[in-house]
Enzyme design. Structure first.
Site, PDB file in Angstrom:
ATOM      1  CE  LYS A  45      11.126  17.695 -11.089  1.00 35.14           C
ATOM      2  NZ  LYS A  45      11.286  16.400 -10.837  1.00 35.14           N
ATOM      3  CB  ILE A  98       6.089   8.326  -9.436  1.00 32.52           C
ATOM      4  CG1 ILE A  98       6.353   7.926  -7.884  1.00 32.52           C
ATOM      5  CG2 ILE A  98       4.522   8.390  -9.710  1.00 32.52           C
ATOM      6  CD1 ILE A  98       6.142   9.238  -6.931  1.00 32.52           C
ATOM      7  CD  GLN A 152       0.930  25.573 -26.797  1.00 34.44           C
ATOM      8  OE1 GLN A 152       1.507  24.335 -27.335  1.00 34.44           O
ATOM      9  NE2 GLN A 152      -0.080  26.133 -27.161  1.00 34.44           N
ATOM     10  CB  SER A 157       2.405  -4.940   6.727  1.00 31.48           C
ATOM     11  OG  SER A 157       2.925  -4.781   8.001  1.00 31.48           O
ATOM     12  CG  LEU A 170      10.520   1.311  -4.752  1.00 26.94           C
ATOM     13  CD1 LEU A 170      10.395   1.742  -3.498  1.00 26.94           C
ATOM     14  CD2 LEU A 170      11.557   1.903  -5.667  1.00 26.94           C
ATOM     15  CB  VAL A 218      11.723   8.987  -0.086  1.00 29.69           C
ATOM     16  CG1 VAL A 218      12.113   8.978   1.445  1.00 29.69           C
ATOM     17  CG2 VAL A 218      12.195   7.254  -0.337  1.00 29.69           C
ATOM     18  CB  ALA A 227       3.933   0.660  -6.524  1.00 28.45           C
ATOM     19  N   GLY A 253       0.785  -1.336  -0.020  1.00 27.60           N
ATOM     20  CA  GLY A 253       0.028  -0.259   0.020  1.00 27.60           C
ATOM     21  C   GLY A 253       0.737   1.415   0.036  1.00 27.60           C
TER      22      GLY A 253
HETATM   23  C1  FAD Z   1      16.070   7.654  -1.559  1.00 23.96           C
HETATM   24  C2  FAD Z   1      14.951   7.524  -2.598  1.00 23.96           C
HETATM   25  C3  FAD Z   1      14.447   8.566  -3.192  1.00 23.96           C
HETATM   26  C4  FAD Z   1      13.410   8.530  -4.029  1.00 23.96           C
HETATM   27  N1  FAD Z   1      13.036   9.656  -4.736  1.00 23.96           N
HETATM   28  C5  FAD Z   1      11.789   9.692  -5.621  1.00 23.96           C
HETATM   29  C6  FAD Z   1      11.402  10.698  -6.445  1.00 23.96           C
HETATM   30  O1  FAD Z   1      11.743  11.825  -6.182  1.00 23.96           O
HETATM   31  N2  FAD Z   1      10.602  10.358  -7.213  1.00 23.96           N
HETATM   32  C7  FAD Z   1      10.042   9.296  -7.630  1.00 23.96           C
HETATM   33  O2  FAD Z   1       9.185   8.913  -8.552  1.00 23.96           O
HETATM   34  N3  FAD Z   1      10.457   8.191  -6.756  1.00 23.96           N
HETATM   35  C8  FAD Z   1      11.320   8.165  -5.978  1.00 23.96           C
HETATM   36  N4  FAD Z   1      11.567   7.322  -5.255  1.00 23.96           N
HETATM   37  C9  FAD Z   1      10.972   6.081  -5.301  1.00 23.96           C
HETATM   38  C10 FAD Z   1       9.756   6.037  -4.809  1.00 23.96           C
HETATM   39  O3  FAD Z   1       9.749   6.091  -3.231  1.00 23.96           O
HETATM   40  C11 FAD Z   1       8.838   4.676  -4.857  1.00 23.96           C
HETATM   41  O4  FAD Z   1       8.769   4.341  -6.399  1.00 23.96           O
HETATM   42  C12 FAD Z   1       7.503   4.884  -4.587  1.00 23.96           C
HETATM   43  O5  FAD Z   1       7.404   5.367  -3.437  1.00 23.96           O
HETATM   44  C13 FAD Z   1       6.732   3.410  -4.665  1.00 23.96           C
HETATM   45  O6  FAD Z   1       7.264   2.789  -3.880  1.00 23.96           O
HETATM   46  P1  FAD Z   1       6.529   1.181  -3.588  1.00 23.96           P
HETATM   47  O7  FAD Z   1       4.927   1.528  -3.633  1.00 23.96           O
HETATM   48  O8  FAD Z   1       7.019   0.403  -4.521  1.00 23.96           O
HETATM   49  O9  FAD Z   1       6.936   0.568  -2.306  1.00 23.96           O
HETATM   50  P2  FAD Z   1       6.870   0.979  -0.597  1.00 23.96           P
HETATM   51  O10 FAD Z   1       6.420   2.259  -0.632  1.00 23.96           O
HETATM   52  O11 FAD Z   1       7.901   0.530  -0.035  1.00 23.96           O
HETATM   53  O12 FAD Z   1       5.416   0.133  -0.449  1.00 23.96           O
HETATM   54  C14 FAD Z   1       5.734  -1.249  -0.148  1.00 23.96           C
HETATM   55  C15 FAD Z   1       4.366  -1.943   0.498  1.00 23.96           C
HETATM   56  O13 FAD Z   1       4.518  -3.283   0.621  1.00 23.96           O
HETATM   57  C16 FAD Z   1       3.987  -3.609   1.946  1.00 23.96           C
HETATM   58  N5  FAD Z   1       4.749  -5.011   2.257  1.00 23.96           N
HETATM   59  C17 FAD Z   1       5.906  -5.171   2.257  1.00 23.96           C
HETATM   60  N6  FAD Z   1       6.048  -6.490   2.622  1.00 23.96           N
HETATM   61  C18 FAD Z   1       4.755  -6.786   3.242  1.00 23.96           C
HETATM   62  C19 FAD Z   1       4.269  -7.931   3.942  1.00 23.96           C
HETATM   63  N7  FAD Z   1       5.280  -8.887   4.235  1.00 23.96           N
HETATM   64  N8  FAD Z   1       3.112  -8.044   4.189  1.00 23.96           N
HETATM   65  C20 FAD Z   1       2.115  -6.865   3.917  1.00 23.96           C
HETATM   66  N9  FAD Z   1       2.693  -5.943   3.505  1.00 23.96           N
HETATM   67  C21 FAD Z   1       3.963  -5.652   3.057  1.00 23.96           C
HETATM   68  C22 FAD Z   1       4.323  -2.380   2.860  1.00 23.96           C
HETATM   69  O14 FAD Z   1       3.519  -2.276   3.914  1.00 23.96           O
HETATM   70  C23 FAD Z   1       4.063  -1.176   1.877  1.00 23.96           C
HETATM   71  O15 FAD Z   1       2.677  -0.813   2.099  1.00 23.96           O
HETATM   72  C24 FAD Z   1      12.709   7.302  -4.320  1.00 23.96           C
HETATM   73  C25 FAD Z   1      13.325   6.303  -3.715  1.00 23.96           C
HETATM   74  C26 FAD Z   1      14.368   6.217  -2.782  1.00 23.96           C
HETATM   75  C27 FAD Z   1      14.872   4.781  -2.249  1.00 23.96           C
END
Ligand code: FAD
Length: 490
Positions: free
Chosen positions: A78, A338, A145, A39, A325, A47, A16, A13
């Site tokens: 931006k 994103i 534009q 979770s 990710l 971030v 992504a 959640g």
């Molecule tokens: C340092 C850094 C800077 C960044 N800056 C940018 C930026 O400026 N612009 C940009 O587009 N992107 C950026 N990103 C990437 C961006 O943060 C991610 O692409 C975005 O937040 C999506 O993350 P996610 O949803 O894939 O993962 P997460 O946000 O980590 O979500 C993972 C989910 O999986 C759940 N989960 C995991 N394991 C379990 C389990 N066992 N049981 C139940 N649930 C579970 C967690 O609870 C959570 O809800 C950055 C990343 C990093 C590391």
């Protein structure tokens, strides 16, 4: 849609997970049940604060009002990224999402600008660059534009999308997944939570972040490692209080000894971070360098994140598709994560809605497209590093001398020798963006198209000066970014 995909389970959640769930709920309109499992205890990475203009398309498709979105996410506008100290310490350049205008076309304009030997930067010919430098913002119109994106609080964005997805029928389940139940064909049948509940599904979208719970851990899909080209592997993140009334309408990326630092202004605070390579700088030193750069009082303790740049070899295996990710990460320099999430969602939605069987061929097509997209963006990010003239630390000596991916070496060679900006398929960034980095890094071709020289010098100069002055005058009439934002939020 095939019967097989009546129950879709989204694992995770973060941005992504909720972007995927909101898009599925909007696009499938009740034709499948959608459940998000996450979770709270594990939490989200939280971030991703700087975005790419395609986020506006995503928001429009799922029917999000811009003002409501900005209010809910602490959002700001931006116009691009200001790169400081990448070529040499003390030099900076701007990468906007906009083109340089229709006067001659971007590339011709640039060549003429160089030919005339004008002292001011090329950015004075580009509306969004001048807006950014003056701290001004107005929405695009017929006269001006350009594309724009947003900065926002990733935690608030996920929460905003969760409310919207739930209103559209998405089920939300809290709990830690402790086991994954497999089908006879190797696919996933269900996930099991720590309280014993079992969630069954036909299609599983793995949005579990760096955990890559289904694709990486359960299905053991190999990881394609890019760290020899993109050596950063960690980041310290620390938000601080906003120190001025004005809000810069751009992200700042400043090259440092062992990586680079971001500065991302939101309405009420400023995001700061230091992305570094632990091969080239000690982790504690990287934190100290970040803390020394903060331009306000910290509002949280610095947080360390670790990662490896690259992606899973395949993104869709059997009935598991990884988005976000869990599928891979290419470091945040151009804010493309994103965007890649959105790209994955777009491909998935096309497949789910066009009614073709989701068979081996469909999966192969999805995987090839996603791999190519990662490779194109990888090359674009490497370009920012490899053209540096810095040799003042081990990181910069490494990136300026490392062997490049063949696809990038070819593009650089074509540019250097003939002034040609070659484009492949599945590009994340268009030729104007490539031009902006080459220009910013003062990487000129050995020769220009001889046609450019046929434009009489006097005419070219007159046109350039008129354009520069016209842009400066129109930007001067625009409101400051925080003033415009205030109007939109009201
Ligand atoms: C340092 C850094 C800077 C960044 N800056 C940018 C930026 O400026 N612009 C940009 O587009 N992107 C950026 N990103 C990437 C961006 O943060 C991610 O692409 C975005 O937040 C999506 O993350 P996610 O949803 O894939 O993962 P997460 O946000 O980590 O979500 C993972 C989910 O999986 C759940 N989960 C995991 N394991 C379990 C389990 N066992 N049981 C139940 N649930 C579970 C967690 O609870 C959570 O809800 C950055 C990343 C990093 C590391």
């Amino acid at each position: 849609m095939s019967q097989k995909y009546d129950r879709i389970v989204v694992v995770g959640g973060g941005s992504a997970g909720w972007m995927t769930a909101a898009a599925l709920a909007t696009g499938l309109r009740g034709r499948a049940s959608i459940e998000v499992v996450e979770s709270e205890e594990i939490g989200i990475v939280g971030v991703g604060e700087a975005t790419f203009p395609s986020i506006r398309q995503y928001n429009q498709i799922i029917g999000i009002d811009e003002a409501e979105f900005l209010r809910a996410t602490n959002g700001t506008y931006k116009l691009g990224i200001r790169f400081c100290d990448w070529l040499e310490v003390g030099k900076d350049y701007f990468h906007t999402f906009g083109h340089f205008g229709n006067l001659f076309g971007s590339q011709t304009l640039w060549a003429q600008h160089r030919r005339m030997g004008l002292a001011e930067p090329l950015g004075t010919q580009c509306v969004p660059t001048v807006m950014a430098m003056k701290g001004r913002f107005a929405l695009p119109n017929e006269q001006a534009q350009f594309k724009y994106a947003y900065h926002f609080d990733a935690v608030q964005y996920a929460a905003f999308l969760r409310r919207l997805a739930q209103q559209r029928g998405v089920r939300h389940t809290q709990g830690r997944i402790v086991d994954v139940i497999r089908r006879a064909d190797g696919g996933v049948a269900a996930v099991q939570l720590d309280d014993g509940r079992r969630i069954e599904g036909d299609l599983f979208i793995d949005c579990s972040g760096f955990h890559s719970l289904l694709l990486g851990k359960t299905l053991a899909e190999p990881f394609v490692d890019f760290s020899h080209w993109l050596p950063v592997d960690g980041a310290w993140a620390c938000p601080c209080e906003r120190s001025t009334e004005e809000i810069t309408p751009y992200t700042m990326a400043t090259a440092l000894e062992g990586g680079w630092a971001w500065r991302i202004p939101l309405q009420s605070r400023t995001g700061h971070g230091h992305v570094f390579s632990s091969r080239f700088i000690d982790v504690d030193r990287a934190r100290d360098q970040l803390l020394a750069r903060l331009d306000g009082k910290p509002v949280a303790e610095p947080r360390l994140l670790r990662f490896t740049t690259g992606h899973r070899q395949r993104f869709w295996v059997n009935n598991v598709i990884a988005i976000g990710l869990s599928s891979g990460f290419l470091e945040p320099l151009e804010s493309t994560s994103i965007y890649l999430i959105q790209d994955g969602i777009g491909r998935l939605m096309t497949m789910l809605t066009e009614g073709r069987p989701l068979d081996e061929d469909a999966r192969a097509l999805f995987n090839e497209g996603s791999s190519r997209r990662f490779a194109r963006i990888r090359d674009f990010i490497i370009l920012h590093y490899c053209l540096t003239r810095r040799r003042d630390s081990e990181l910069w000596r490494h990136v300026s001398s490392m062997a490049l991916p063949e696809t990038l070496a070819y593009r650089i060679e074509l540019w250097r020798r003939y002034g040609v900006l070659h484009e492949y398929d599945e590009e994340g960034f268009d030729a104007t963006s490539w031009l902006a980095i080459h220009a910013g890094m003062e990487h000129w071709p050995e020769r220009d198209d001889p046609v450019f020289a046929e434009i009489p010098a006097e005419r070219a100069l007159r046109a350039l000066l008129a354009r520069r002055d016209g842009i400066a005058a129109s930007v001067e009439r625009m409101p400051l970014h925080h003033q415009l934002l205030g109007q939109v939020l009201r």
